[in-house]
Scaffold this active site. Structure first.
Site: not given
Ligand code: NAI
Ligand code: 15L
Length: 274
Positions: A144, A148
């Site tokens: 994750y 980003k």
């Protein structure tokens, strides 16, 4: 081309992730910044569109759908996607392909400003006894966080190559309350999040700016001097939650939640070994 040098409302802002925890808040708080808010998510966005709202279901992993979604908007507040750690294959479409689709659609439709919901998990492997600024080498703590980090690189590339400006907000923990000791440092109130988005939308010449999304907390891990030009002045503080949080049992001193800025995310995975 839209000029981002006045606080006059924009004509139309696209908000992705509008069905999510933050999206529901921003559906209300972004209202003053645009004549029309276009709300999008892969999930249902009840209630139905009100005055000055448009609703469009869209899967961020679908390039053509995102292209249609972005048509006619002046700025994109990109909050959609997988928001926690998951196996890489689940992150790939919504977050990694998704951010590419958003920028390609922005380029093709002449959109010049994006606000990107980045995350503290881009730098989650820094320790809680370190203070870092936006120039610190990234240390993603998860697939994750990697997605980003890739999103921030995408923002940088689309500014250098095409002049599309982005403010990437490395959001700490944006919830109604700071829920644990880590969040005494990482908490970002909804009001301060809204101010960050406002500054991101209306400050001229942001290029690609990275700003840490934390309120005016007493415990500080992040130094925002490289984003001073945004004029962000947080109004809230996690101190109001300290007594309640410190009444919780103390975790072990080697618990990742007590050691790393990214907390438990640093210890998630591996996936697929079972
Ligand atoms: P959330 O999980 O409640 O909302 C994310 C939304 O994205 C959901 O409504 C979901 O349906 C939608 N979504 C997922 N996959 C999609 C797809 N393929 N196409 C279209 N939409 C899709 O998360 P939350 O807390 O509202 O966060 C919003 C954004 O802010 C996320 O990008 C998250 O990574 C970021 N963020 C949030 C933080 C927080 O403290 N709440 C901290 C750091 C970053
Ligand atoms: C995030 O990036 C997540 O989206 C959110 O759900 C929280 O886990 C937050 O970070 C956090 O670090 O507290």
């Amino acid at each position: 081309m839209t000029e981002f040098n006045a606080q006059a409302p924009l004509n139309r802002i696209l908000l992705t992730g509008a069905a999510g925890g933050l999206g529901k808040v921003l559906r209300e708080s972004l209202r003053p910044f645009a004549k029309i808010l276009r709300l999008s998510d892969i999930a249902d966005m009840a209630p139905a569109a009100g005055p000055r709202e448009e609703i469009q279901i869209c899967d961020l992993a679908d390039k053509n759908a995102v292209h249609q979604l972005v048509e006619g908007v002046d700025a994109i507040v990109h909050f959609g996607g997988v928001s926690v750690e998951r196996p890489f294959e689940e992150i790939l479409g919504p977050n990694i392909c998704g951010i590419f689709h958003i920028y390609e659609a922005a380029r093709r439709h002449g959109v010049k400003r994006v606000i990107f919901a980045s995350s503290n998990h881009v730098i989650g492997f820094y320790r809680q006894d370190e203070v870092i600024d936006a120039s610190a080498m990234r240390r993603p703590d998860s697939y994750y966080g990697l997605s980003k980090s890739y999103g921030e690189d995408m923002a940088s590339f689309y500014f250098d190559r095409y002049g599309i400006e982005t403010v990437s907000i490395r959001i700490g923990s944006s919830f109604p309350e700071a829920q644990n000791r880590r969040m005494l440092a990482s908490w970002l109130s909804y009001g301060d999040l809204t101010q960050l988005i406002e500054r991101g939308l209306f400050t001229p010449n942001v290029g690609h700016t990275i700003v840490y999304g934390a309120s005016d907390n007493s415990t500080v891990w992040w130094d925002n001097r490289l984003a001073n030009h945004l004029g962000y002045q947080p109004k809230d503080s996690s101190e109001q939650f300290r007594a309640k949080v410190e009444a919780q049992p103390m975790p072990a001193s080697d618990d990742p939640a007590m050691v790393y800025q990214g907390g438990a995310f640093v210890a998630s995975g591996p996936f697929g070994d079972e």
